[in-house]
Design a protein around this motif. Structure first.
Motif, PDB file in Angstrom:
ATOM      1  N   PHE A  57       0.856  -1.191   0.000  1.00 19.05           N
ATOM      2  CA  PHE A  57       0.000   0.000   0.000  1.00 19.05           C
ATOM      3  C   PHE A  57       0.890   1.238   0.000  1.00 19.05           C
ATOM      4  CE2 PHE A  57      -2.348   3.271   2.546  1.00 19.05           C
ATOM      5  CZ  PHE A  57      -3.259   3.600   1.549  1.00 19.05           C
ATOM      6  N   TYR A  58       0.727   2.082  -1.021  1.00 20.09           N
ATOM      7  CA  TYR A  58       1.577   3.246  -1.230  1.00 20.09           C
ATOM      8  C   TYR A  58       0.765   4.537  -1.156  1.00 20.09           C
ATOM      9  CZ  TYR A  58       5.140   0.004  -2.937  1.00 20.09           C
ATOM     10  OH  TYR A  58       6.063  -1.011  -3.035  1.00 20.09           O
ATOM     11  N   ILE A  59       1.358   5.543  -0.540  1.00 16.10           N
ATOM     12  CA  ILE A  59       0.816   6.901  -0.547  1.00 16.10           C
ATOM     13  C   ILE A  59       1.906   7.815  -1.089  1.00 16.10           C
ATOM     14  CG2 ILE A  59      -0.072   8.823   0.820  1.00 16.10           C
ATOM     15  CD1 ILE A  59      -1.189   6.851   2.807  1.00 16.10           C
ATOM     16  N   ASN A  60       1.578   8.530  -2.152  1.00 12.73           N
ATOM     17  CA  ASN A  60       2.549   9.425  -2.813  1.00 12.73           C
ATOM     18  C   ASN A  60       3.840   8.686  -3.166  1.00 12.73           C
ATOM     19  OD1 ASN A  60       0.774  11.649  -2.549  1.00 12.73           O
ATOM     20  ND2 ASN A  60       1.509  12.023  -0.469  1.00 12.73           N
ATOM     21  N   GLY A  61       3.695   7.441  -3.593  1.00 20.16           N
ATOM     22  CA  GLY A  61       4.834   6.665  -4.041  1.00 20.16           C
ATOM     23  C   GLY A  61       5.678   6.066  -2.935  1.00 20.16           C
ATOM     24  N   GLU A  62       5.276   6.251  -1.666  1.00 26.90           N
ATOM     25  CA  GLU A  62       6.042   5.726  -0.543  1.00 26.90           C
ATOM     26  C   GLU A  62       5.288   4.545   0.081  1.00 26.90           C
ATOM     27  OE1 GLU A  62       9.030   6.621   0.484  1.00 26.90           O
ATOM     28  OE2 GLU A  62       9.214   8.169  -1.068  1.00 26.90           O
ATOM     29  N   LEU A  63       5.998   3.453   0.304  1.00 27.71           N
ATOM     30  CA  LEU A  63       5.385   2.259   0.879  1.00 27.71           C
ATOM     31  C   LEU A  63       4.981   2.522   2.326  1.00 27.71           C
ATOM     32  CD1 LEU A  63       4.629  -0.725   0.578  1.00 27.71           C
ATOM     33  CD2 LEU A  63       6.978  -1.322   1.217  1.00 27.71           C
ATOM     34  N   GLN A  64       3.705   2.323   2.632  1.00 25.46           N
ATOM     35  CA  GLN A  64       3.175   2.520   3.974  1.00 25.46           C
ATOM     36  C   GLN A  64       2.977   1.196   4.717  1.00 25.46           C
ATOM     37  OE1 GLN A  64       2.656   5.828   4.993  1.00 25.46           O
ATOM     38  NE2 GLN A  64       3.631   6.191   3.009  1.00 25.46           N
ATOM     39  N   LYS A  65       2.512   0.196   3.973  1.00 26.37           N
ATOM     40  CA  LYS A  65       2.266  -1.108   4.595  1.00 26.37           C
ATOM     41  C   LYS A  65       2.434  -2.194   3.551  1.00 26.37           C
ATOM     42  CE  LYS A  65      -0.989  -3.869   7.298  1.00 26.37           C
ATOM     43  NZ  LYS A  65      -2.294  -3.929   8.002  1.00 26.37           N
ATOM     44  N   LEU A  66       3.100  -3.272   3.960  1.00 24.68           N
ATOM     45  CA  LEU A  66       3.254  -4.447   3.108  1.00 24.68           C
ATOM     46  C   LEU A  66       2.595  -5.621   3.819  1.00 24.68           C
ATOM     47  CD1 LEU A  66       4.444  -5.896   0.630  1.00 24.68           C
ATOM     48  CD2 LEU A  66       6.562  -6.211   1.944  1.00 24.68           C
ATOM     49  N   THR A  67       1.615  -6.207   3.155  1.00 25.06           N
ATOM     50  CA  THR A  67       0.914  -7.368   3.691  1.00 25.06           C
ATOM     51  C   THR A  67       1.251  -8.577   2.826  1.00 25.06           C
ATOM     52  OG1 THR A  67      -0.915  -5.963   4.437  1.00 25.06           O
ATOM     53  CG2 THR A  67      -1.331  -8.324   4.317  1.00 25.06           C
ATOM     54  N   ILE A  68       1.729  -9.633   3.463  1.00 26.87           N
ATOM     55  CA  ILE A  68       2.130 -10.842   2.737  1.00 26.87           C
ATOM     56  C   ILE A  68       1.329 -12.034   3.266  1.00 26.87           C
ATOM     57  CG2 ILE A  68       4.016 -12.464   2.286  1.00 26.87           C
ATOM     58  CD1 ILE A  68       5.935 -10.133   2.356  1.00 26.87           C
ATOM     59  N   GLU A  69       0.804 -12.802   2.357  1.00 25.09           N
ATOM     60  CA  GLU A  69       0.078 -14.021   2.710  1.00 25.09           C
ATOM     61  C   GLU A  69       0.888 -15.226   2.243  1.00 25.09           C
ATOM     62  OE1 GLU A  69      -4.016 -16.090   1.237  1.00 25.09           O
ATOM     63  OE2 GLU A  69      -4.179 -14.061   2.074  1.00 25.09           O
ATOM     64  N   ILE A  70       1.081 -16.175   3.170  1.00 25.14           N
ATOM     65  CA  ILE A  70       1.808 -17.402   2.844  1.00 25.14           C
ATOM     66  C   ILE A  70       0.857 -18.580   3.043  1.00 25.14           C
ATOM     67  CG2 ILE A  70       3.856 -18.796   3.267  1.00 25.14           C
ATOM     68  CD1 ILE A  70       5.123 -16.430   4.656  1.00 25.14           C
ATOM     69  N   PRO A  71       0.348 -19.157   1.954  1.00 21.21           N
ATOM     70  CA  PRO A  71      -0.538 -20.320   2.083  1.00 21.21           C
ATOM     71  C   PRO A  71       0.271 -21.626   2.079  1.00 21.21           C
ATOM     72  CG  PRO A  71      -0.580 -19.478  -0.164  1.00 21.21           C
ATOM     73  CD  PRO A  71       0.434 -18.654   0.581  1.00 21.21           C
ATOM     74  N   ILE A  72       0.224 -22.359   3.179  1.00 24.17           N
ATOM     75  CA  ILE A  72       1.004 -23.591   3.325  1.00 24.17           C
ATOM     76  C   ILE A  72       0.166 -24.619   4.085  1.00 24.17           C
ATOM     77  CG2 ILE A  72       3.027 -24.611   4.470  1.00 24.17           C
ATOM     78  CD1 ILE A  72       4.593 -22.176   3.895  1.00 24.17           C
ATOM     79  N   GLU A  73       0.299 -25.883   3.722  1.00 25.11           N
ATOM     80  CA  GLU A  73      -0.357 -26.972   4.450  1.00 25.11           C
ATOM     81  C   GLU A  73       0.572 -27.501   5.533  1.00 25.11           C
ATOM     82  OE1 GLU A  73      -3.416 -28.136   4.472  1.00 25.11           O
ATOM     83  OE2 GLU A  73      -3.871 -26.480   3.110  1.00 25.11           O
ATOM     84  N   PHE A  74       0.065 -27.554   6.762  1.00 27.03           N
ATOM     85  CA  PHE A  74       0.835 -28.071   7.884  1.00 27.03           C
ATOM     86  C   PHE A  74       0.227 -29.387   8.367  1.00 27.03           C
ATOM     87  CE2 PHE A  74       1.396 -23.434   8.103  1.00 27.03           C
ATOM     88  CZ  PHE A  74       2.781 -23.353   8.114  1.00 27.03           C
ATOM     89  N   TYR A  75       1.063 -30.201   9.027  1.00 28.61           N
ATOM     90  CA  TYR A  75       0.599 -31.491   9.541  1.00 28.61           C
ATOM     91  C   TYR A  75       0.736 -31.595  11.044  1.00 28.61           C
ATOM     92  CZ  TYR A  75       0.636 -32.640   4.626  1.00 28.61           C
ATOM     93  OH  TYR A  75       0.389 -32.633   3.277  1.00 28.61           O
ATOM     94  N   GLY A  76       1.002 -30.496  11.686  1.00 23.56           N
ATOM     95  CA  GLY A  76       1.097 -30.488  13.138  1.00 23.56           C
ATOM     96  C   GLY A  76       1.477 -29.113  13.638  1.00 23.56           C
ATOM     97  N   LYS A  77       1.187 -28.857  14.920  1.00 28.26           N
ATOM     98  CA  LYS A  77       1.472 -27.547  15.494  1.00 28.26           C
ATOM     99  C   LYS A  77       2.969 -27.270  15.538  1.00 28.26           C
ATOM    100  CE  LYS A  77      -1.202 -25.192  16.526  1.00 28.26           C
ATOM    101  NZ  LYS A  77      -1.816 -24.102  15.751  1.00 28.26           N
ATOM    102  N   GLY A  78       3.784 -28.337  15.693  1.00 28.22           N
ATOM    103  CA  GLY A  78       5.224 -28.142  15.699  1.00 28.22           C
ATOM    104  C   GLY A  78       5.728 -27.542  14.405  1.00 28.22           C
ATOM    105  N   GLU A  79       5.143 -27.966  13.295  1.00 25.07           N
ATOM    106  CA  GLU A  79       5.516 -27.394  11.999  1.00 25.07           C
ATOM    107  C   GLU A  79       5.185 -25.909  11.946  1.00 25.07           C
ATOM    108  OE1 GLU A  79       5.507 -30.080   8.144  1.00 25.07           O
ATOM    109  OE2 GLU A  79       3.561 -30.085   9.135  1.00 25.07           O
TER     110      GLU A  79
END
Length: 369
Positions: A296-318
């Protein structure tokens, strides 16, 4: 923004206790709009940048309309949050309280949308639709009230957001194919100005709203399947007692998808950072589907970067192990001059969140249980 408590089981990280709101010193107010209706304003404020909200929370009189009118969920969130963000320049969060819109009721919003869009007769051919696009998707109202000496609250300002299409989708007959027509921003702005003028005139005809200042902003939607939302493009203030719109102030905001050709062209360094981050994640989970970034940019300057990582896990330890690994990447790869949010998700739920406010030395982490 309120800090999120840390629940990361890792020797390298510290546990951080979340702050608990203190609502013992609440203000009890009378709402002028309802007979003897008592409202409560908690003394606790999440931050000086956030509005206090009157309790019990009163939903908008047009509640639900926005979900029927705007196809992209991301646009809905950005429009609502963005309108409140732009309102802060007009209605001081330290002085005024926020309420959802209480004046434009559901049937009125639907009627306005119908009246302010071109009318096309059933059975018209494709050319007629192409020459008469529906520009307006939604009208969003937000209210700002002030405490009076007698402990009542009074409406002192209103913000109106107009959602306008960047892509017009239509059918010439029920069950037929969909057609798509791009709407240039200049054309959208021209139509948005006319629509805004009509909306202001209609508002001024309503009881009690003749002398209320109105901030009105134009929002350009993204296409329905976009992984990032659109953005506000212009705003203006209409003084109390006036029904005329003067000039517009341009808003230089944009949401950029990373990685993408647009992101690479406009913000190469940020694009490369997200791409390299994704490459590092791939070393831990070679079969993951790829990170999705929204800058998200205001006047060409980055204000916030949101990244989503979709991954399948097989346990809480992972989950714990991968979150710890990602935390380290954040420290090593991302500068601290913008807000950063990383959402780690499996197919059916959020697994963990890493968040860092601009300027903070280290991120905050939460693992969901």
């Amino acid at each position: 923004m309120k800090k999120i408590s840390v629940w990361l089981i890792a020797a390298a990280l510290l546990f951080i206790t979340g702050c608990t709101p203190n609502v013992n010193d609440e203000e009890v107010l009378q709402n002028d709009e309802a007979e003897e209706q008592t409202s409560i304003v908690p003394s606790y404020q999440l931050s000086e940048e956030n509005y206090k909200m009157i309790l019990p929370y009163r939903p908008s009189e047009a509640r639900g309309v926005i979900t029927n009118q705007i196809a992209n969920r991301l646009d809905i969130d950005e429009m609502e949050e963005g309108l409140r963000r732009h309102s802060k320049a007009v209605y001081d969060p330290g002085k005024y309280f926020f309420e959802e819109g209480q004046y434009l009721k559901e049937d009125m919003v639907y009627q306005l949308i119908t009246d302010l869009n071109p009318k096309i007769e059933k059975g018209s051919d494709k050319k007629v639709y192409e020459e008469n696009p529906r520009y307006l998707s939604h009208i969003l109202e937000q209210n700002f009230v002030e405490k009076q000496d007698d402990n009542s609250v009074e409406l002192v300002g209103m913000s109106i957001g107009l959602a306008l299409k960047s892509v017009y989708r239509f059918q010439t007959k029920t069950g037929g194919p969909y057609y798509y027509e791009d709407i240039p921003q200049s054309e959208m702005m021209e139509q948005g100005n006319e629509i805004a003028q009509e909306v202001v005139e209609r508002i001024r005809e309503m009881d009690g709203l003749q002398n209320i200042p109105i901030m009105i902003a134009l929002y350009r939607e993204q296409e329905s399947g976009s992984p990032v939302p659109g953005n506000f493009v212009a705003k203006t203030n209409v003084a109390g007692g006036s029904a005329s719109i003067g000039g517009w102030d341009e808003i230089d905001e944009e949401n950029i998808l990373f990685p993408s050709s647009e992101g690479r062209e406009k913000y190469f360094d940020d694009h490369e950072t997200v791409t390299n981050f994704g490459n590092e994640v791939a070393q831990y989970f070679p079969n993951y589907v790829g990170v999705i970034g929204d800058g998200f940019y205001i006047n060409g300057e980055l204000q916030k970067l949101t990244i989503e990582i979709p991954i399948e896990f097989y346990g809480k330890g992972e989950v714990v192990g991968f979150t710890q690994y990602t935390y380290g990447l954040v420290l090593d790869m991302f500068p601290d001059y913008f807000d950063l949010e990383i959402n780690i998700k499996s197919s059916n739920k959020m697994e963990s969140l890493i968040y860092r406010e601009a300027g903070a030395e280290s991120p905050t982490v939460h693992i969901f249980h």
